[in-house]
Design a protein around this motif. Structure first.
Motif, PDB file in Angstrom:
ATOM      1  N   SER A  24      52.446  20.625  27.184  1.00  0.00           N
ATOM      2  CA  SER A  24      52.854  21.181  25.902  1.00  0.00           C
ATOM      3  C   SER A  24      54.362  21.051  25.757  1.00  0.00           C
ATOM      4  O   SER A  24      55.058  20.709  26.710  1.00  0.00           O
ATOM      5  N   MET A  25      54.836  21.352  24.539  1.00  0.00           N
ATOM      6  CA  MET A  25      56.253  21.099  24.249  1.00  0.00           C
ATOM      7  C   MET A  25      56.821  22.165  23.320  1.00  0.00           C
ATOM      8  O   MET A  25      56.094  22.925  22.690  1.00  0.00           O
ATOM      9  N   ARG A  26      58.150  22.170  23.224  1.00  0.00           N
ATOM     10  CA  ARG A  26      58.859  23.011  22.261  1.00  0.00           C
ATOM     11  C   ARG A  26      59.442  22.096  21.204  1.00  0.00           C
ATOM     12  O   ARG A  26      59.541  20.889  21.412  1.00  0.00           O
ATOM     13  N   TRP A  27      59.871  22.636  20.072  1.00  0.00           N
ATOM     14  CA  TRP A  27      60.433  21.808  19.020  1.00  0.00           C
ATOM     15  C   TRP A  27      61.257  22.654  18.075  1.00  0.00           C
ATOM     16  O   TRP A  27      61.141  23.888  18.076  1.00  0.00           O
ATOM     17  N   GLY A  28      62.071  21.942  17.277  1.00  0.00           N
ATOM     18  CA  GLY A  28      62.756  22.585  16.173  1.00  0.00           C
ATOM     19  C   GLY A  28      63.791  23.631  16.570  1.00  0.00           C
ATOM     20  O   GLY A  28      64.079  23.836  17.752  1.00  0.00           O
ATOM     21  N   SER A  65      65.371  29.188  21.950  1.00  0.00           N
ATOM     22  CA  SER A  65      64.891  30.242  22.839  1.00  0.00           C
ATOM     23  C   SER A  65      63.765  29.709  23.711  1.00  0.00           C
ATOM     24  O   SER A  65      62.871  29.003  23.233  1.00  0.00           O
ATOM     25  N   SER A  66      63.817  30.069  24.978  1.00  0.00           N
ATOM     26  CA  SER A  66      62.780  29.554  25.882  1.00  0.00           C
ATOM     27  C   SER A  66      61.454  30.266  25.638  1.00  0.00           C
ATOM     28  O   SER A  66      60.425  29.846  26.132  1.00  0.00           O
ATOM     29  N   PRO A 123      68.457  23.668  21.537  1.00  0.00           N
ATOM     30  CA  PRO A 123      67.139  23.322  21.009  1.00  0.00           C
ATOM     31  C   PRO A 123      66.742  21.882  21.334  1.00  0.00           C
ATOM     32  O   PRO A 123      67.565  21.093  21.788  1.00  0.00           O
ATOM     33  N   VAL A 124      65.484  21.603  21.031  1.00  0.00           N
ATOM     34  CA  VAL A 124      64.927  20.264  21.231  1.00  0.00           C
ATOM     35  C   VAL A 124      65.477  19.310  20.167  1.00  0.00           C
ATOM     36  O   VAL A 124      65.591  19.677  19.008  1.00  0.00           O
ATOM     37  N   ALA A 125      65.798  18.096  20.614  1.00  0.00           N
ATOM     38  CA  ALA A 125      66.218  17.061  19.676  1.00  0.00           C
ATOM     39  C   ALA A 125      65.056  16.097  19.454  1.00  0.00           C
ATOM     40  O   ALA A 125      64.249  15.880  20.344  1.00  0.00           O
TER      41      ALA A 125
END
Lengths: 732, 312
Positions: free
Chosen positions: A140-144, A149-150, B166-168
């Protein structure tokens, strides 16, 4: 009764994860409902590349009320205990508790906690977001912006919208009130990315499916598969061709489209020089397209692609684009094929084998070169049992891994082995040698065929035994579900090669030598190897029958047991009684010969199904039980002396004595000839006399000499049957 | 020079290679990206540009787009393969944080270069991206147009060993392949570079074929391996020395990250050449990749101690 419609709309979900994800969604939500005491009539989950959907039918509007009685302290307990009880039961005073009594404990307080059921809508507002947050994606991933924030939501790809409606058929459903990371659940979803991208307002599952269908989305993956399967067949049929069916590919492409449109493209006939399997691998792996074959069974110069849109030109542009890519891919494949052929034509002495010196097989087991040398040495010895031509075997063992160096296999690992066979054939090598390049990997699974050609059998055995010995020696055995080197498969392969080809082979003896050789070759790389090499000496002087020091013996014995465990599993899978294997394994020198033991246990298994067998087994058990009891009194081995005919009073005793002597002799002769059927017939002949004996005779006679003689008869029965099998190992 | 007076027609993205580049640059400039120029060093991919590797780290917003010439010495084919070059162009877009409509923006950029979604089959096919040398990974897709991979789309999760927060979002367009598709040619060397016809026409082959031939010889035959081994070791040592020299004192920022990162790039390229020369064995290969990764990670750790990396 109300239904739940739940949809998670996201950016494209990997095809290979969709099925599991829809199952997980259903499981997590329904388990949580059941946990809360809420039953439902049915649930079904669906997936497309852009959405997971769940439909739960027949939910109640409210969770059932619950009533729980909680036992408290005795009446008159110290105040601390009373206060603790009140607090934990949620009471404000003892007046709210009732008093019960039982004879042991006396009078004690009981709190009755009644919980009214909550609206299921409220429960769902907790269950659904919790399901989303805890969803078990493989990756899974994080985005935006939120990903600063973790603690931000993790999902397989960015989650874009949530539909969650709840209500009965007759009423306007309600939206389940919750939000996850700023995405509020609602009743809005979206159609096909390109053909109908607008938002859609949905109420319940029925109109949801229909509106999606109108917006060019087929929700059900099974339906998408069927559409593709049928359209592909029809397109192929119209051209007089047949689709090369590929269920795995079908699953994958059904997970890549929401609106499947099958189209046919073509490529130049000239590419058909390249072996069909290579063309198929190229087109499948890179382009996810199906290949076709003509009435003659040969590959046709056509392919089928599955697009995701109804293009306004009928798909002409899409076909042209795909043809262009496939042409480029096949040009590469053809180039690899031609390059490889040139190498095989020119390097006829296989000088390129030297390159294997720099290819690591396993850090602790040395290079691919080392391994090939070990396989060669082992294969050479195995020729004695497999009756294969040693020269052909040696050549096959040398070159069986050579296709790993080819461009085609470098690009498409799935055609390894096959390419070796094809190239070796083109290089004019003996057909058995060429076949062994492919077949030495076999059998690759329980359903795969076992090679018959002695050259293939020999190299396949050597390959697998070397693998097993090597990983056993470095203690990389399979554990639980982890078997990264496919050692269970290798062990099963060894068994099937031996059994299905009827090769008699003593595992223990034959594994000592490879271990010694490995130890010598790698003596600088581990303590075990160093010690073994020092004790057994240089490989040239090694001979079959070699005695290993204890540390080596432990390794081999453990491996032999592992292989026999696989045999047991195999017999069980064939619906044969596996205790028969234990029974025959104890009786004789064939304890490590899988072929012989398989025949023996199968024969024994069949015998035990017959009336004679069942009855003899019962007689044996009875005899063994009596002996065990009496041996406790008289001592172990007290009845092993031969029975005396003079002490046989009853005719049934005499008859049994005679029958035992006859059966013993017959079984001995049969076993010498390896005729296990005959040995079993000899045993079968004992049934009558044994039954008659027990019918007529009281074993524990008053006269001690008669008693001893009768027990001696039973001990003889035990000895005679044990020549063939140890019936005490048989259950029942 | 009369031919050079041709109008905007020559700059259509389906007419010229440079027209494609200009269209993409204009498109992303209009979306708020800074349009950078290629990094002036040999790199294996657009991701190596510090505008991506380093700028992807830290909390500050960053939106940039640029063309990056990329070198993959092993992919040299002496100018004989129509699809594979040891030097090619990537168009790189980096958007931090990844905007919520990144997929839509990407598709819009395809429409801008003339790909009509009513005619073409556009698809996002799973592809988890990982760069072992950069200590980076992300999740995303290969973007397909009619079965051809035209871009790589990645949500960076980790770069240079640092979590992205944040994620890029990173978009990488393979320019030659995309141009071949748009222009309808099967051979990359036949791409029209300047969009002109007749004598004024300049092809990709006119510009690069000789380079492909010469560099292929260089990469596979002539490159001095002793020198390259030395270069690798020197770059590695220099990178570490610079990072140590720029190490911040109490309450200060790191002062030598960008020059140190250049050395990491140098080491990586030396390794790629050695690999092409076939002088690195399989086991050694892993250890070289690991050594470059350690440099990249050290640079990443230092970067977050700089102003642009978001240090206080």
């Amino acid at each position: 009764m109300p239904d739940l419609l739940f949809e998670l709309f996201s950016e494209e979900i990997p095809a290979r994860m969709q099925r599991q994800a829809s199952e997980d969604l259903k499981r997590l939500v329904t388990n949580a409902l059941v946990e809360a005491g809420v039953t439902y009539e049915g649930a079904q989950a669906y997936a497309t590349p852009r959405r997971l959907a769940l439909h739960v039918v027949g939910l109640p509007a409210r969770q059932p009320d619950t009533r729980e009685e909680r036992k408290g302290p005795r009446v008159g307990s110290p105040d601390g205990a009373i206060q603790g009880f009140l607090k934990s039961a949620g009471l404000t005073s003892l007046d709210q508790a009732k008093i019960e009594s039982d004879p042991k404990k006396g009078e004690f307080y009981v709190a009755v906690i009644e919980k009214p059921g909550r609206p299921v809508l409220d429960l769902l507002a907790e269950i659904l977001p919790a399901t989303i947050r805890a969803f078990p994606w493989p990756k899974s991933m994080r985005w935006g912006a939120a990903s600063t924030s973790s603690a931000s939501l993790r999902w397989v790809r960015p989650l874009r919208a949530i539909v969650a409606t709840f209500g009965a058929e007759t009423e306007e459903p309600e939206t389940v009130p919750f939000a996850v990371d700023g995405i509020a659940a609602g009743n809005i979803t979206y159609g096909h990315r390109f053909m109908a991208p607008d938002s859609i307002r949905v109420k319940r599952f029925e109109d949801y499916v229909a509106k999606l269908e109108a917006a060019k989305v087929v929700l059900d993956p099974a339906r998408r598969k069927e559409i593709i399967r049928q359209d592909a067949r029809n397109l192929a049929f119209a051209q007089g061709l047949e689709v090369v069916e590929d269920e795995g590919l079908l699953d994958e492409v059904a997970g890549l489209v929401e609106w499947p449109v099958v189209l046919m493209g073509r490529f130049e006939e000239a590419f058909l020089d390249v072996p069909g399997e290579v063309i198929r691998a190229t087109i499948r792996a890179n382009q996810k397209c199906f290949v076709l074959r003509g009435p003659d069974g040969r590959l046709a110069s056509r392919f089928l692609l599955v697009s995701n849109i109804e293009a306004k030109d009928g798909g002409a542009t899409i076909i042209a684009g795909n043809e262009r890519v496939i042409r480029a891919r096949l040009s590469d494949a053809k180039f690899f094929w031609e390059t490889d052929k040139k190498v095989w034509r020119e390097d006829t002495g296989f000088a390129r084998l030297e390159r294997f010196r720099n290819v690591t097989f396993h850090e602790k087991l040395g290079s691919q070169w080392d391994r090939i040398e070990r396989i060669r040495a082992l294969a050479k010895e195995l020729c004695a049992v497999t009756k294969a031509d040693p020269e052909k075997v040696d050549l096959a063992a040398r070159i069986c891994k050579l296709d790993l160096q080819t461009e085609v296999v470098g690009e498409f690992p799935e055609v390894q082995g096959l390419m070796g066979r094809i190239y070796a054939g083109l290089a004019g090598l003996d057909p058995s040698v060429a076949a062994a390049c492919e077949e030495h990997y076999k059998p690759v699974g329980p359903g795969d065929s076992v090679p018959k050609d002695p050259v293939s059998v020999t190299v396949a055995l050597a390959d697998k035994l070397d693998t097993l010995v090597g990983f056993w020696a470095i203690d990389e055995k399979p554990t639980g579900s982890k078997d990264p080197y496919a050692l269970r498969r290798a062990a099963l392969g060894v068994i099937r090669l031996l059994v299905e080809n009827g090769v008699d082979f003593h595992l223990y003896e034959s594994l000592c030598l490879p271990l010694a050789r490995l130890a010598y070759q790698r003596r600088d790389h581990s303590d075990l190897f160093k010690m073994l090499a020092a004790e057994v000496g240089v490989p040239q002087s090694l001979k079959v029958g070699l005695l290993l020091p204890e540390a080596g013996e432990v390794v081999i014995l453990d491996l032999v047991e592992f292989i026999f465990d696989r045999l047991k599993v195999l017999l069980r899978d064939q619906q044969l009684r596996h205790d028969a294997l234990d029974a025959v394994r104890l009786s004789g020198e064939d304890w490590d010969n899988p072929n012989r033991l398989t025949i023996m246990s199968k024969t024994l298994g069949r015998f035990l199904e017959t009336e004679d067998g069942k009855s003899l087994l019962a007689g044996f058990k009875r005899a063994a039980n009596i002996l065990r009891a009496e041996e406790k009194k008289d001592g172990e081995g007290a009845f092993e002396a031969a029975a005396d005919p003079a002490l046989c009073r009853e005719p049934s005793e005499k008859a049994l004595l005679e029958a035992l002597s006859k059966a013993g002799e017959a079984a001995g002769i049969a076993l010498d000839k390896a005729d296990f059927e005959a040995a079993m017939r000899a045993m079968a002949a004992l049934r009558g006399p044994v039954d008659a004996f027990f019918e007529a005779v009281l074993v524990n006679a008053e006269d001690p000499a008669i008693r001893r003689n009768r027990l001696a008869l039973l001990a003889t029965l035990r000895r005679v049957t044990r020549q063939v099998a140890d019936f005490s190992r048989i259950a029942g | 020079m009369t031919a050079l007076t041709h109008g905007p027609e020559a700059l259509r993205p389906d007419r010229s290679f440079q027209g494609l580049i200009l269209t993409l640059q204009r498109f992303w400039a209009e979306k708020g990206c800074v349009i950078l120029q290629p990094y002036d060093m040999e790199v294996g991919a657009g991701t190596f540009h510090p505008a991506t590797t380093l700028r992807a780290l830290g909390p500050r917003p960053w939106n940039a787009a640029y063309v990056q010439p990329s070198r993959r010495p092993k992919d040299g084919r002496y100018g004989e393969n129509p699809n594979r070059f040891q030097h090619y162009y990537q168009f790189q877009v980096i958007l931090k944080p990844s905007p919520p409509n990144l997929q839509e923006l990407y598709l819009e950029s395809l429409y801008a270069i003339g790909i009509d979604p009513a005619l073409h089959d556009l698809r996002f096919v799973e592809d988890d991206w990982e760069s072992p040398t950069l200590g980076a990974w992300g999740l995303g897709w290969e973007c397909w147009c009619d079965g051809m991979e035209v871009s790589q789309f990645t949500y960076f999760q980790q770069v240079a060993g640092q979590e992205c927060a944040p994620v890029a979002g990173e978009l990488t367009y393979g320019l030659e392949r995309l141009a071949m598709y748009l222009q309808g040619v099967d051979n990359g060397f036949e791409l029209n570079f300047n969009g002109l016809e007749g004598e004024a026409k300049v092809t990709y082959g006119d510009v690069f074929r000789q380079a492909e031939e010469e560099y292929s010889r260089h990469n596979f035959e002539y490159a001095n391996t002793e020198k390259l081994f030395r270069n690798f070791a020197e770059a590695e040592a220099e990178c570490r020395a610079l990072l140590a020299a720029g190490e911040p004192g109490e309450g200060q920022r790191h002062r030598q990250v960008l020059p140190a990162y250049d050395q990491c790039i140098k080491a990586s390229h030396a390794f790629n050449l050695l690999d092409a020369r076939g002088v690195i064995s399989v086991t050694e290969r892993q250890s070289y990749i690991l050594r470059v990764r350690e440099l990249a990670k050290a640079c990443g750790a230092a970067w977050v101690k700089t102003e642009a990396g978001g240090a206080a």
